[in-house]
Design a protein around this motif. Structure first.
Motif, PDB file in Angstrom:
ATOM      1  N   LYS A 125       0.987  -1.400   0.026  1.00 45.34           N
ATOM      2  CA  LYS A 125       0.119   0.155   0.116  1.00 45.34           C
ATOM      3  C   LYS A 125       0.877   1.267  -0.023  1.00 45.34           C
ATOM      4  O   LYS A 125       0.612   2.252  -0.838  1.00 45.34           O
ATOM      5  CB  LYS A 125      -0.909   0.211   1.404  1.00 45.34           C
ATOM      6  N   LEU A 126       1.946   1.188   0.822  1.00 44.03           N
ATOM      7  CA  LEU A 126       2.849   2.451   0.953  1.00 44.03           C
ATOM      8  C   LEU A 126       3.441   2.586  -0.524  1.00 44.03           C
ATOM      9  O   LEU A 126       3.770   3.797  -1.012  1.00 44.03           O
ATOM     10  CB  LEU A 126       3.935   2.266   1.928  1.00 44.03           C
ATOM     11  N   MET A 127       3.904   1.606  -1.284  1.00 36.19           N
ATOM     12  CA  MET A 127       4.156   1.529  -2.666  1.00 36.19           C
ATOM     13  C   MET A 127       3.265   2.193  -3.576  1.00 36.19           C
ATOM     14  O   MET A 127       3.914   3.028  -4.322  1.00 36.19           O
ATOM     15  CB  MET A 127       4.771   0.286  -3.072  1.00 36.19           C
ATOM     16  N   ASP A 128       2.353   1.798  -3.230  1.00 35.80           N
ATOM     17  CA  ASP A 128       1.058   2.518  -4.183  1.00 35.80           C
ATOM     18  C   ASP A 128       1.057   3.798  -3.906  1.00 35.80           C
ATOM     19  O   ASP A 128       0.635   4.603  -4.764  1.00 35.80           O
ATOM     20  CB  ASP A 128      -0.163   1.773  -3.975  1.00 35.80           C
ATOM     21  N   ASP A 129       1.135   4.211  -2.772  1.00 34.98           N
ATOM     22  CA  ASP A 129       1.078   5.729  -2.210  1.00 34.98           C
ATOM     23  C   ASP A 129       2.617   6.354  -2.620  1.00 34.98           C
ATOM     24  O   ASP A 129       2.472   7.482  -2.249  1.00 34.98           O
ATOM     25  CB  ASP A 129       0.720   5.902  -0.746  1.00 34.98           C
ATOM     26  N   GLY A 130       3.449   5.750  -3.350  1.00 35.57           N
ATOM     27  CA  GLY A 130       4.483   6.525  -3.994  1.00 35.57           C
ATOM     28  C   GLY A 130       5.772   6.507  -2.968  1.00 35.57           C
ATOM     29  O   GLY A 130       6.654   7.317  -2.997  1.00 35.57           O
ATOM     30  N   LYS A 131       5.551   5.670  -2.086  1.00 38.69           N
ATOM     31  CA  LYS A 131       6.713   5.649  -0.773  1.00 38.69           C
ATOM     32  C   LYS A 131       7.773   4.598  -1.297  1.00 38.69           C
ATOM     33  O   LYS A 131       8.249   4.039  -0.182  1.00 38.69           O
ATOM     34  CB  LYS A 131       5.992   5.643   0.579  1.00 38.69           C
ATOM     35  N   ALA A 132       7.863   4.213  -2.392  1.00 34.58           N
ATOM     36  CA  ALA A 132       8.840   2.943  -2.571  1.00 34.58           C
ATOM     37  C   ALA A 132      10.055   3.463  -2.062  1.00 34.58           C
ATOM     38  O   ALA A 132      11.124   2.432  -1.432  1.00 34.58           O
ATOM     39  CB  ALA A 132       8.939   2.598  -4.135  1.00 34.58           C
ATOM     40  N   ASN A 133      10.870   4.361  -2.462  1.00 39.51           N
ATOM     41  CA  ASN A 133      12.370   5.101  -2.186  1.00 39.51           C
ATOM     42  C   ASN A 133      12.265   4.893  -0.448  1.00 39.51           C
ATOM     43  O   ASN A 133      13.401   4.307   0.135  1.00 39.51           O
ATOM     44  CB  ASN A 133      12.606   6.207  -2.529  1.00 39.51           C
ATOM     45  N   GLU A 134      11.300   5.271   0.064  1.00 39.39           N
ATOM     46  CA  GLU A 134      11.334   5.178   1.693  1.00 39.39           C
ATOM     47  C   GLU A 134      11.269   3.896   2.415  1.00 39.39           C
ATOM     48  O   GLU A 134      12.153   3.449   3.027  1.00 39.39           O
ATOM     49  CB  GLU A 134      10.126   6.011   2.461  1.00 39.39           C
ATOM     50  N   LEU A 135      10.609   2.899   1.617  1.00 40.36           N
ATOM     51  CA  LEU A 135      10.583   1.573   2.037  1.00 40.36           C
ATOM     52  C   LEU A 135      11.971   1.002   1.704  1.00 40.36           C
ATOM     53  O   LEU A 135      12.341   0.448   2.473  1.00 40.36           O
ATOM     54  CB  LEU A 135       9.455   0.861   1.134  1.00 40.36           C
ATOM     55  N   ILE A 136      12.617   1.112   0.687  1.00 45.54           N
ATOM     56  CA  ILE A 136      13.867   0.710   0.142  1.00 45.54           C
ATOM     57  C   ILE A 136      14.853   1.100   1.238  1.00 45.54           C
ATOM     58  O   ILE A 136      15.829   0.230   1.833  1.00 45.54           O
ATOM     59  CB  ILE A 136      14.208   1.045  -1.132  1.00 45.54           C
ATOM     60  N   LEU A 164      14.419   2.148   4.264  1.00 39.48           N
ATOM     61  CA  LEU A 164      13.848   1.483   5.640  1.00 39.48           C
ATOM     62  C   LEU A 164      14.607  -0.153   5.589  1.00 39.48           C
ATOM     63  O   LEU A 164      15.048  -0.424   6.559  1.00 39.48           O
ATOM     64  CB  LEU A 164      12.329   1.541   5.693  1.00 39.48           C
ATOM     65  N   LEU A 165      14.479  -0.755   4.792  1.00 39.55           N
ATOM     66  CA  LEU A 165      14.741  -2.132   4.295  1.00 39.55           C
ATOM     67  C   LEU A 165      16.424  -2.160   4.495  1.00 39.55           C
ATOM     68  O   LEU A 165      17.116  -2.877   5.464  1.00 39.55           O
ATOM     69  CB  LEU A 165      14.553  -2.755   2.989  1.00 39.55           C
ATOM     70  N   LYS A 166      17.206  -1.105   3.974  1.00 43.40           N
ATOM     71  CA  LYS A 166      18.494  -0.900   3.932  1.00 43.40           C
ATOM     72  C   LYS A 166      19.044  -0.461   5.581  1.00 43.40           C
ATOM     73  O   LYS A 166      20.047  -1.101   6.046  1.00 43.40           O
ATOM     74  CB  LYS A 166      19.195   0.114   3.009  1.00 43.40           C
ATOM     75  N   SER A 167      18.128   0.068   6.154  1.00 44.28           N
ATOM     76  CA  SER A 167      18.700   0.415   7.603  1.00 44.28           C
ATOM     77  C   SER A 167      18.549  -0.702   8.433  1.00 44.28           C
ATOM     78  O   SER A 167      19.374  -0.842   9.533  1.00 44.28           O
ATOM     79  CB  SER A 167      17.470   1.613   8.115  1.00 44.28           C
ATOM     80  N   ASN A 182      13.472 -11.179   5.277  1.00 44.67           N
ATOM     81  CA  ASN A 182      14.607 -11.377   6.109  1.00 44.67           C
ATOM     82  C   ASN A 182      14.826 -10.742   7.419  1.00 44.67           C
ATOM     83  O   ASN A 182      15.646 -10.863   8.164  1.00 44.67           O
ATOM     84  CB  ASN A 182      15.450 -10.677   5.189  1.00 44.67           C
ATOM     85  N   LEU A 183      13.511 -10.360   7.932  1.00 39.38           N
ATOM     86  CA  LEU A 183      13.584  -9.503   9.105  1.00 39.38           C
ATOM     87  C   LEU A 183      13.763 -10.940  10.255  1.00 39.38           C
ATOM     88  O   LEU A 183      13.162 -11.741   9.890  1.00 39.38           O
ATOM     89  CB  LEU A 183      12.346  -8.902   9.465  1.00 39.38           C
ATOM     90  N   LYS A 184      14.574 -10.573  11.443  1.00 43.87           N
ATOM     91  CA  LYS A 184      14.675 -11.413  12.526  1.00 43.87           C
ATOM     92  C   LYS A 184      13.268 -10.964  13.405  1.00 43.87           C
ATOM     93  O   LYS A 184      12.969 -10.004  13.254  1.00 43.87           O
ATOM     94  CB  LYS A 184      15.919 -11.135  13.353  1.00 43.87           C
ATOM     95  N   PRO A 185      12.725 -12.268  13.796  1.00 38.72           N
ATOM     96  CA  PRO A 185      11.618 -11.998  14.949  1.00 38.72           C
ATOM     97  C   PRO A 185      11.665 -10.763  15.710  1.00 38.72           C
ATOM     98  O   PRO A 185      10.645 -10.082  15.834  1.00 38.72           O
ATOM     99  CB  PRO A 185      11.431 -13.381  15.702  1.00 38.72           C
ATOM    100  N   GLU A 186      12.813 -10.537  16.280  1.00 37.86           N
ATOM    101  CA  GLU A 186      13.125  -9.513  17.183  1.00 37.86           C
ATOM    102  C   GLU A 186      13.128  -8.210  16.511  1.00 37.86           C
ATOM    103  O   GLU A 186      12.956  -6.941  17.268  1.00 37.86           O
ATOM    104  CB  GLU A 186      14.126  -9.579  18.124  1.00 37.86           C
ATOM    105  N   GLN A 187      13.271  -7.959  15.124  1.00 38.68           N
ATOM    106  CA  GLN A 187      13.232  -6.695  14.476  1.00 38.68           C
ATOM    107  C   GLN A 187      11.934  -6.462  14.006  1.00 38.68           C
ATOM    108  O   GLN A 187      11.595  -5.213  13.667  1.00 38.68           O
ATOM    109  CB  GLN A 187      14.096  -7.068  13.142  1.00 38.68           C
ATOM    110  N   ILE A 188      10.732  -7.364  14.037  1.00 40.55           N
ATOM    111  CA  ILE A 188       9.648  -7.155  13.296  1.00 40.55           C
ATOM    112  C   ILE A 188       8.771  -5.820  14.038  1.00 40.55           C
ATOM    113  O   ILE A 188       8.235  -5.286  13.226  1.00 40.55           O
ATOM    114  CB  ILE A 188       8.633  -8.445  13.212  1.00 40.55           C
ATOM    115  N   ASN A 189       8.628  -5.855  15.321  1.00 41.89           N
ATOM    116  CA  ASN A 189       7.772  -4.797  15.739  1.00 41.89           C
ATOM    117  C   ASN A 189       8.668  -3.317  15.568  1.00 41.89           C
ATOM    118  O   ASN A 189       7.713  -2.389  15.231  1.00 41.89           O
ATOM    119  CB  ASN A 189       7.774  -4.976  17.296  1.00 41.89           C
TER     120      ASN A 189
END
Length: 111
Positions: free
Chosen positions: A67-78, A80-83, A91-98
């Motif tokens: 949904k965020l990608m549809d809203d034009g926030k693909a770069n922000e999501l990328i 976030l993943l990199k961070s 690939n998130l560890k369970p302790e990272q999900i929250n």
């Protein structure tokens, strides 16, 4: 020829069973020296009592990510993943999900 085998047994209750087995295999040629030592392993066990279970599933995060990608926030999501040092939500560890979900909320996700 001398063959020496050292075995560390952390279950003292089976020491006698090992001795009996070794004696039964070859009574005359087996020399068994048993050193009984109690090893405290409680300090090496990882304490997971403070690890919080994820509030969200990976599927929920992926749906909101779409949904965020549809809203034009693909770069922000990328970013976030990199961070988090990952390339995909799976690939998130369970302790990272929250924490990841909380960061997604800052981008507008409705988790």
């Amino acid at each position: 020829m001398l063959l020496e085998i050292r075995v560390i047994v952390e279950a003292p209750q089976i020491v006698n069973a090992i001795n009996n087995l070794a004696k039964a295999i070859n009574k005359d040629k087996v020399n068994i020296d048993v050193v009984s030592e109690i090893i405290d392993t409680s300090s090496s066990v990882e304490d997971t009592s403070n690890v919080k279970m994820p509030k969200y599933t990976v599927n929920q995060i992926m749906e909101e990510g779409a949904k965020l990608m549809d809203d034009g926030k693909a770069n922000e999501l990328i970013q976030l993943l990199k961070s988090f040092g990952i390339q995909a939500v799976v690939n998130l560890k369970p302790e990272q999900i929250n924490t990841f979900a909380e960061e997604m909320k800052k981008l507008g996700a409705k988790l």
